[in-house]
Motif scaffolding. Structure first.
Motif, PDB file in Angstrom:
ATOM      1  N   GLN A 154       5.982  54.704  55.716  1.00 33.70           N
ATOM      2  CA  GLN A 154       6.762  54.746  53.688  1.00 33.70           C
ATOM      3  C   GLN A 154       4.788  55.951  53.550  1.00 33.70           C
ATOM      4  N   LYS A 155       5.847  57.285  52.823  1.00 33.32           N
ATOM      5  CA  LYS A 155       5.565  57.596  51.636  1.00 33.32           C
ATOM      6  C   LYS A 155       6.260  58.062  50.795  1.00 33.32           C
ATOM      7  N   LYS A 156       5.696  58.479  49.589  1.00 29.41           N
ATOM      8  CA  LYS A 156       6.334  58.992  48.141  1.00 29.41           C
ATOM      9  C   LYS A 156       6.733  59.994  48.737  1.00 29.41           C
ATOM     10  N   MET A 157       8.018  59.721  48.026  1.00 31.71           N
ATOM     11  CA  MET A 157       9.110  61.130  47.872  1.00 31.71           C
ATOM     12  C   MET A 157       8.364  61.924  46.791  1.00 31.71           C
ATOM     13  N   PHE A 158       8.211  61.547  45.817  1.00 31.12           N
ATOM     14  CA  PHE A 158       7.588  62.557  44.723  1.00 31.12           C
ATOM     15  C   PHE A 158       6.016  61.733  44.209  1.00 31.12           C
ATOM     16  N   PRO A 159       5.243  61.941  45.145  1.00 32.55           N
ATOM     17  CA  PRO A 159       3.766  61.421  44.325  1.00 32.55           C
ATOM     18  C   PRO A 159       3.092  62.531  42.592  1.00 32.55           C
ATOM     19  N   GLY A 160       3.119  61.033  42.106  1.00 32.92           N
ATOM     20  CA  GLY A 160       2.355  61.639  40.798  1.00 32.92           C
ATOM     21  C   GLY A 160       3.283  61.379  40.004  1.00 32.92           C
ATOM     22  N   TYR A 161       4.960  60.657  40.072  1.00 30.35           N
ATOM     23  CA  TYR A 161       6.521  60.165  38.964  1.00 30.35           C
ATOM     24  C   TYR A 161       6.479  59.293  39.691  1.00 30.35           C
ATOM     25  N   VAL A 162       6.943  58.157  38.644  1.00 33.59           N
ATOM     26  CA  VAL A 162       7.591  57.506  38.932  1.00 33.59           C
ATOM     27  C   VAL A 162       9.171  57.075  37.828  1.00 33.59           C
ATOM     28  N   LEU A 163      10.167  56.496  38.556  1.00 39.31           N
ATOM     29  CA  LEU A 163      11.273  56.345  38.000  1.00 39.31           C
ATOM     30  C   LEU A 163      11.750  55.425  37.186  1.00 39.31           C
ATOM     31  N   ILE A 164      12.155  55.531  36.028  1.00 38.28           N
ATOM     32  CA  ILE A 164      11.984  54.334  35.281  1.00 38.28           C
ATOM     33  C   ILE A 164      13.274  53.875  34.004  1.00 38.28           C
ATOM     34  N   HIS A 165      14.526  53.002  34.900  1.00 41.64           N
ATOM     35  CA  HIS A 165      15.786  52.275  34.390  1.00 41.64           C
ATOM     36  C   HIS A 165      14.746  51.639  32.958  1.00 41.64           C
ATOM     37  N   MET A 166      16.187  53.034  31.870  1.00 44.82           N
ATOM     38  CA  MET A 166      15.213  51.671  30.743  1.00 44.82           C
ATOM     39  C   MET A 166      16.262  52.219  29.405  1.00 44.82           C
ATOM     40  N   ILE A 167      16.627  51.629  28.426  1.00 43.28           N
ATOM     41  CA  ILE A 167      17.316  51.864  26.921  1.00 43.28           C
ATOM     42  C   ILE A 167      16.141  52.985  26.561  1.00 43.28           C
ATOM     43  N   MET A 168      16.357  53.644  25.854  1.00 41.19           N
ATOM     44  CA  MET A 168      15.217  54.443  25.465  1.00 41.19           C
ATOM     45  C   MET A 168      14.632  54.398  24.005  1.00 41.19           C
ATOM     46  N   ASN A 169      14.300  54.200  23.199  1.00 41.15           N
ATOM     47  CA  ASN A 169      14.249  53.684  21.872  1.00 41.15           C
ATOM     48  C   ASN A 169      12.556  53.849  21.576  1.00 41.15           C
ATOM     49  N   ASP A 170      12.566  54.063  20.486  1.00 42.01           N
ATOM     50  CA  ASP A 170      10.464  53.165  19.591  1.00 42.01           C
ATOM     51  C   ASP A 170       9.351  53.145  20.654  1.00 42.01           C
ATOM     52  N   ASP A 171      10.208  51.261  21.196  1.00 40.82           N
ATOM     53  CA  ASP A 171       9.253  50.564  21.506  1.00 40.82           C
ATOM     54  C   ASP A 171       9.377  50.680  22.124  1.00 40.82           C
ATOM     55  N   THR A 172      10.010  51.318  23.821  1.00 42.27           N
ATOM     56  CA  THR A 172      10.010  51.790  24.673  1.00 42.27           C
ATOM     57  C   THR A 172       9.562  52.908  25.248  1.00 42.27           C
ATOM     58  N   TRP A 173       9.212  53.200  24.738  1.00 39.85           N
ATOM     59  CA  TRP A 173       9.268  55.269  25.029  1.00 39.85           C
ATOM     60  C   TRP A 173       7.417  54.625  24.557  1.00 39.85           C
ATOM     61  N   TYR A 174       6.962  54.166  23.257  1.00 37.66           N
ATOM     62  CA  TYR A 174       5.550  53.731  22.886  1.00 37.66           C
ATOM     63  C   TYR A 174       4.696  52.934  24.265  1.00 37.66           C
ATOM     64  N   VAL A 175       5.580  51.663  24.765  1.00 38.09           N
ATOM     65  CA  VAL A 175       4.508  50.723  25.817  1.00 38.09           C
ATOM     66  C   VAL A 175       4.712  51.869  27.694  1.00 38.09           C
ATOM     67  N   VAL A 176       5.895  52.412  27.818  1.00 37.37           N
ATOM     68  CA  VAL A 176       5.601  53.433  29.258  1.00 37.37           C
ATOM     69  C   VAL A 176       4.589  54.335  28.832  1.00 37.37           C
ATOM     70  N   ARG A 177       5.239  55.246  27.669  1.00 36.58           N
ATOM     71  CA  ARG A 177       3.702  56.489  27.244  1.00 36.58           C
ATOM     72  C   ARG A 177       2.150  55.883  27.047  1.00 36.58           C
ATOM     73  N   ASN A 178       1.924  54.681  26.250  1.00 38.37           N
ATOM     74  CA  ASN A 178       0.763  54.334  26.454  1.00 38.37           C
ATOM     75  C   ASN A 178      -0.058  53.057  27.348  1.00 38.37           C
ATOM     76  N   THR A 179       1.003  53.782  28.677  1.00 36.01           N
ATOM     77  CA  THR A 179       0.541  52.658  30.305  1.00 36.01           C
ATOM     78  C   THR A 179      -0.254  53.672  30.428  1.00 36.01           C
ATOM     79  N   ARG A 180      -1.743  52.988  31.229  1.00 34.69           N
ATOM     80  CA  ARG A 180      -2.736  53.500  31.441  1.00 34.69           C
ATOM     81  C   ARG A 180      -2.474  53.852  33.466  1.00 34.69           C
ATOM     82  N   GLY A 181      -2.538  55.370  32.820  1.00 30.57           N
ATOM     83  CA  GLY A 181      -2.576  55.760  34.494  1.00 30.57           C
ATOM     84  C   GLY A 181      -0.761  57.358  33.739  1.00 30.57           C
ATOM     85  N   VAL A 182       0.001  57.220  32.942  1.00 27.42           N
ATOM     86  CA  VAL A 182       0.784  57.546  32.874  1.00 27.42           C
ATOM     87  C   VAL A 182       0.341  59.020  31.854  1.00 27.42           C
TER      88      VAL A 182
END
Length: 171
Positions: A58-86
């Protein structure tokens, strides 16, 4: 509440699985299960020939990218954006752009419309998992996560338990 959509997050190369694990842990710690529904590193099967032997890996289809299924709001944006490695969301400036259904189709991730005959207050029996053969009353239904919250008796008390649609049958 807005609808959950798929977003693409750019990560440091090779950090895709670490980012997925970190976001999953943050979701659990901050109780964002109803806002960030799924984090996925798309993989594809590749047939390789090594020393005359066919090997499927198995190989990554998009190296350097992760897909996230989420409801976009300030909290979720902040959590994802401030995750180490993002490094950020994919989109112009700081505004994330969700993927369209047409863009999601080739990835093998499709939206399934589930038709179910349960309603709140119905009595159901759990047919799979840790709660198999338990009977409970439906308290709430979450269509996005495809799960039910039922009350089961545990140590003489009513306790809410989240169960998938496929794990119950109507009584």
């Amino acid at each position: 509440m807005s609808e959950a959509k798929w977003y693409v997050v750019h990560t440091y190369s090779g950090y895709e699985n670490k980012v997925k694990a970190n976001i999953d842990k943050t979701i659990e710690n901050r109780h964002l299960e109803d806002q960030i529904l799924e984090v996925r590193v798309p993989l594809e099967d590749v047939v390789e020939m090594k020393n005359g032997v066919q090997k499927v890996s198995q190989k990554k289809m998009f190296p350097g990218y992760v897909l996230i299924h989420m409801i976009m709001n300030d909290d979720t944006w902040y959590v994802v954006r401030n995750t180490r490695g993002v490094t950020g969301f994919v989109g112009p400036g700081s505004k994330p752009v969700p993927l369209t259904d047409a863009e999601m189709a080739p990835l093998g991730i499709q939206r399934e419309e589930v038709v179910m005959d349960y309603e709140e207050g119905d009595t159901v029996q759990v047919i799979a998992g840790a709660w198999a053969d338990t009977v409970g009353v439906i308290q709430s239904i979450n269509m996005q996560k495809q799960s039910l919250t039922i009350n089961v008796e545990l140590f003489g008390r009513e306790t809410p338990v989240e169960i998938g649609f496929a794990e119950v049958k109507k009584m």
